[in-house]
Write a protein that holds these residues in place. Structure first.
Motif, short mmCIF file in Angstrom:
data_model
loop_
_atom_site.label_atom_id
_atom_site.label_comp_id
_atom_site.label_asym_id
_atom_site.label_seq_id
_atom_site.Cartn_x
_atom_site.Cartn_y
_atom_site.Cartn_z
N ILE A 198 0.85 -1.21 0.00
CA ILE A 198 0.00 0.00 0.00
C ILE A 198 0.88 1.25 0.00
CG2 ILE A 198 -1.67 1.32 1.35
CD1 ILE A 198 -2.83 -1.36 2.32
N GLN A 199 1.92 1.20 0.81
CA GLN A 199 2.84 2.34 0.86
C GLN A 199 3.54 2.57 -0.48
OE1 GLN A 199 5.14 1.61 4.45
NE2 GLN A 199 5.10 3.81 4.91
N GLU A 200 3.94 1.45 -1.10
CA GLU A 200 4.62 1.56 -2.40
C GLU A 200 3.68 2.16 -3.45
OE1 GLU A 200 7.50 -2.30 -1.67
OE2 GLU A 200 6.03 -2.34 -3.31
N ILE A 201 2.45 1.67 -3.44
CA ILE A 201 1.46 2.18 -4.41
C ILE A 201 1.32 3.68 -4.24
CG2 ILE A 201 -1.00 2.18 -5.03
CD1 ILE A 201 -1.06 -0.77 -4.12
N ASN A 202 1.28 4.12 -2.99
CA ASN A 202 1.15 5.53 -2.71
C ASN A 202 2.37 6.32 -3.19
OD1 ASN A 202 1.81 7.67 -0.13
ND2 ASN A 202 -0.10 7.90 -1.28
N GLN A 203 3.56 5.73 -2.95
CA GLN A 203 4.78 6.42 -3.38
C GLN A 203 4.86 6.56 -4.89
OE1 GLN A 203 7.50 3.99 -1.22
NE2 GLN A 203 7.09 5.09 0.69
N GLN A 204 4.19 5.61 -5.60
CA GLN A 204 4.18 5.71 -7.06
C GLN A 204 3.12 6.69 -7.56
OE1 GLN A 204 3.82 1.59 -8.09
NE2 GLN A 204 5.89 1.15 -7.36
N GLY A 205 2.43 7.35 -6.63
CA GLY A 205 1.60 8.46 -7.06
C GLY A 205 0.10 8.29 -6.91
N THR A 206 -0.35 7.16 -6.31
CA THR A 206 -1.79 6.99 -6.13
C THR A 206 -2.20 7.46 -4.74
OG1 THR A 206 -1.63 5.03 -7.52
CG2 THR A 206 -3.69 5.34 -6.32
N THR A 207 -3.19 8.29 -4.69
CA THR A 207 -3.71 8.76 -3.42
C THR A 207 -4.59 7.64 -2.82
OG1 THR A 207 -3.77 10.94 -4.39
CG2 THR A 207 -4.98 10.63 -2.32
N ILE A 208 -4.53 7.47 -1.50
CA ILE A 208 -5.22 6.34 -0.90
C ILE A 208 -6.07 6.77 0.29
CG2 ILE A 208 -4.87 4.18 0.39
CD1 ILE A 208 -2.42 3.68 -1.36
N LEU A 209 -7.30 6.28 0.30
CA LEU A 209 -8.13 6.41 1.49
C LEU A 209 -8.32 5.00 2.04
CD1 LEU A 209 -9.89 7.98 3.47
CD2 LEU A 209 -11.78 7.85 1.85
N LEU A 210 -7.78 4.80 3.23
CA LEU A 210 -7.69 3.46 3.79
C LEU A 210 -8.61 3.34 5.00
CD1 LEU A 210 -6.13 0.72 4.31
CD2 LEU A 210 -4.46 2.09 5.56
N VAL A 211 -9.52 2.38 4.95
CA VAL A 211 -10.39 2.11 6.09
C VAL A 211 -9.83 0.92 6.83
CG1 VAL A 211 -12.55 0.94 6.56
CG2 VAL A 211 -12.58 3.14 5.40
N GLU A 212 -9.64 1.03 8.12
CA GLU A 212 -9.01 -0.07 8.85
C GLU A 212 -9.52 -0.20 10.29
OE1 GLU A 212 -7.33 -2.68 9.26
OE2 GLU A 212 -6.77 -2.99 7.19
N GLN A 213 -9.60 -1.45 10.73
CA GLN A 213 -9.82 -1.67 12.16
C GLN A 213 -8.48 -1.81 12.87
OE1 GLN A 213 -12.87 -4.04 14.07
NE2 GLN A 213 -13.54 -4.61 12.02
N ASN A 214 -7.49 -2.25 12.06
CA ASN A 214 -6.15 -2.38 12.60
C ASN A 214 -5.51 -1.00 12.64
OD1 ASN A 214 -3.48 -2.97 13.14
ND2 ASN A 214 -3.51 -4.83 11.91
N ASN A 264 -3.35 0.50 14.50
CA ASN A 264 -1.92 0.60 14.68
C ASN A 264 -1.19 0.61 13.35
OD1 ASN A 264 0.46 0.77 16.05
ND2 ASN A 264 0.56 -1.42 16.56
N MET A 265 -1.48 -0.42 12.54
CA MET A 265 -0.85 -0.51 11.22
C MET A 265 -1.21 0.70 10.36
SD MET A 265 0.97 -3.30 10.81
CE MET A 265 1.07 -3.65 9.07
N ALA A 266 -2.50 1.03 10.37
CA ALA A 266 -2.97 2.11 9.49
C ALA A 266 -2.31 3.43 9.84
CB ALA A 266 -4.49 2.21 9.58
N LEU A 267 -2.24 3.74 11.13
CA LEU A 267 -1.68 5.04 11.54
C LEU A 267 -0.19 5.11 11.23
CD1 LEU A 267 -3.56 5.62 14.92
CD2 LEU A 267 -3.87 6.85 12.76
N HIS A 268 0.47 3.96 11.20
CA HIS A 268 1.90 3.99 10.91
C HIS A 268 2.21 4.33 9.47
CE1 HIS A 268 2.97 2.17 14.86
NE2 HIS A 268 4.04 2.91 14.65
N ILE A 269 1.31 4.00 8.55
CA ILE A 269 1.63 4.34 7.15
C ILE A 269 0.90 5.60 6.66
CG2 ILE A 269 2.15 1.94 6.56
CD1 ILE A 269 -0.51 1.98 4.92
N ALA A 270 -0.10 6.06 7.43
CA ALA A 270 -0.92 7.16 6.92
C ALA A 270 -0.30 8.52 7.21
CB ALA A 270 -2.32 7.10 7.53
N HIS A 271 -0.69 9.52 6.40
CA HIS A 271 -0.30 10.91 6.69
C HIS A 271 -1.31 11.56 7.62
CE1 HIS A 271 1.36 9.99 2.62
NE2 HIS A 271 2.47 10.39 3.24
N LYS A 272 -2.58 11.27 7.34
CA LYS A 272 -3.65 11.94 8.05
C LYS A 272 -4.65 10.89 8.49
CE LYS A 272 -6.36 14.80 5.75
NZ LYS A 272 -6.62 15.87 4.77
N ALA A 273 -5.39 11.15 9.58
CA ALA A 273 -6.33 10.14 10.04
C ALA A 273 -7.60 10.78 10.58
CB ALA A 273 -5.70 9.26 11.11
#
Lengths: 300, 239
Positions: B182-198, B200-209
């Motif tokens: 997911i992080q790689e996809i984002n670095q290649q230029g795709t904007t991501i809106l990620l819904v997660e129950q996990n 911890n994982m989500a906050l570690h890769i996200a910019h905003k929450a």
């Protein structure tokens, strides 16, 4: 033995006509989970489209292969339009309603076509024009094969092959499979669900129309209620093969045609129509999902 | 709120019958970001994504994408405009092969050559999918199905990728792999809106929450700040 082979050939040709109609039931069921009760009546309408087109265009009086083909394609186009219209105006507005509403509407459309047909065409049977002259193609001993039987089998199999190609090898066909698996997820792929459903009705109705013209050729007595029992048998054939499965519908229809022909040949033609329902009861008892049906279980 | 956000939800209210699933939700996703939406089961996370994708119509409020109002548009139109979703519960077409699933992902594209290139690209990201190319997707393992769902959504070449619970039901090792992708996809230029129950994982890769609770946004900010927020720690990070 020769008698058996004769029945076999007759059965296959009857079965392949059932197949063309059964495919329409199974495709619509696959995509909408709807038993389209009006489908048998679309098949009936095709014989009347053929009847009138043949008269207007003059093919009714001068048999020719070209004329027969033109009538076939015209009837297919007319029924495709009819199927499209039925879905667009009768079924689509109800798609988000409980499925029972859709089912009752389908019965309503069926009654409309049957009774409308009686008003428009008259309730008395008509005789479908002889678009092609019946001839015996060849004879081996006592086995006689007419050009009609060959035409029926060749035309049906060609359309079935074409359909298989469309469903399994084209983008639109794969989209049909995707939509029949899950509407919402298919729409998330960018698939326009409405268009795919329309396309399914167009395809199914055109095939039913082909069956109508073939029946008109081989059994020329046509009337506005001829789709009722025929449609029911084609539906049973689709259930037999596993409703939702196109190859299943074809196999189910061949079994239906063959058993019907054998029952008529070896027992009594009185049981011809009872057989369909006997087969239905047996399949529901033994394998309710049909021969090719899958029991649905999803990985979570 | 940022005026030129890629995606903007403006006071969205969505109801299932009489029950309001989303109450006055506003959020924005800027180009190039990973934004995550965290919260408990039933908080309205999936409903938010379903509304963005056009599967649900908001009773009130508007959804803007690239500045245009897309609320109430049909799902396939929204895909054509550049938003694709990897739905919850994977939502693969079990009756189609892995390859055909990918082909469906690219349904609204016509350029065969670049579709082929993108297919090779996702096979490069998830080599196992190439091995399973001809296999019916229903026979894939849970992790493989999740990889297929993400890959399929990528095949639409979205500007904005919506991911609904990509970690659901997967082994920790596979979750790690998927989040890395997911992080790689984002670095290649795709904007991501990620819904997660996990969370911890989500906050570690996200910019905003954004934190969602019973249909309302109760907290928002930089992902890093939320990771250190005592309330978030207690409620979502199990500390």
């Amino acid at each position: 033995m020769e008698e058996f082979v004769q029945h076999l050939i007759n059965g296959i040709s009857l079965g392949s006509i059932y197949g063309l109609v059964a495919i329409g039931y199974t495709m619509v069921y696959g995509i909408l989970k709807l038993i389209n009760f009006a489908h048998g009546d679309v098949y009936m309408m095709s014989t009347f489209f053929g009847f009138y087109f043949a008269r207007w265009l003059g093919f009714a009086y001068t048999p020719s292969v070209i004329g027969a083909l033109i009538i076939l394609f015209l009837a297919m186009a007319a029924c495709a339009l009819l199927g499209f219209t039925i879905e667009r105006f009768a079924y689509r507005p109800l798609r988000k309603m409980p499925r029972l509403n859709l089912l009752i509407t389908a019965i309503g459309v069926s009654l409309l076509l049957e009774n409308g047909g009686q008003i428009l065409f008259g309730a008395d049977p008509k005789f479908f024009p002889e678009l092609i002259q019946r001839a015996e193609l060849f004879r081996i001993g006592d086995i006689s094969i007419s050009n009609f039987q060959v035409i029926i089998i060749v035309v049906s199999l060609s359309f079935m092959a074409l359909l298989q190609y469309i469903i399994f090898h084209t983008k639109t066909g794969k989209a049909m499979q995707a939509v029949s698996f899950h509407h919402e997820n298919a729409s998330l792929m960018g698939i326009d669900i409405d268009r795919i459903i329309s396309f399914t009705f167009v395809l199914g109705s055109a095939l039913a129309a082909a069956a109508g013209i073939l029946v008109g050729l081989a059994y020329p007595r046509i009337d506005p209620l001829m789709g009722v029992l025929f449609g029911l048998k084609a539906f049973v054939a689709a259930v037999l093969g596993g409703i939702g499965s196109v190859p299943g519908a074809i196999v189910g229809a061949l079994i239906m045609g063959l058993s019907e022909e054998m029952v008529v040949g070896y027992f009594s033609s009185t049981y011809r129509d009872a057989l369909a329902f006997f087969l239905l009861i047996v399949i529901l008892l033994v394998k309710p999902t049909g021969l090719f049906g899958k029991s649905t279980s999803e990985k979570v | 709120m940022n005026g030129d956000a890629l995606l903007k939800l403006d006071h969205i209210t969505v109801a299932y019958g009489a029950i309001k699933a989303l109450k006055d939700i506003s959020l924005s996703v800027n180009e190039g970001e990973i934004v995550t939406l965290i919260g408990a089961n039933g908080a309205g996370k999936s409903t938010t994504l379903r509304t963005i994708s056009g599967l649900l119509k908001p009773q009130e409020g508007k959804v803007y994408f690239k500045g245009h109002d897309i609320s109430g548009k049909k799902p396939h139109v929204i895909v054509q405009q550049g938003i694709s979703q990897a739905p919850e519960g994977r939502g693969i077409f079990a009756n189609l092969s892995t390859e055909d699933n990918l082909e469906m992902g690219a349904y609204s594209r016509k350029d065969k050559e670049s579709i082929q290139r993108d297919k090779e690209h996702v096979f490069h990201i998830f080599p196992i999918l190439q091995e399973r190319r001809k296999q019916e997707a229903g026979t894939l393992s849970g992790g493989e199905q999740q990889m297929l769902t993400i890959s399929r959504a990528l095949m639409a070449r979205p500007k904005l990728l919506l991911l609904d619970e990509p970690s659901l039901g997967l082994a920790p090792q596979i979750i790690k792999q998927i989040f890395k992708v997911i992080q790689e996809i984002n670095q290649q230029g795709t904007t991501i809106l990620l819904v997660e129950q996990n969370a911890n994982m989500a906050l570690h890769i996200a910019h905003k929450a954004y934190v969602l609770e019973t249909g309302k946004i109760v907290l928002q900010g930089k992902a890093q700040d939320l990771l250190n927020n005592p309330d978030v720690k207690k409620a979502y990070l199990g500390e």
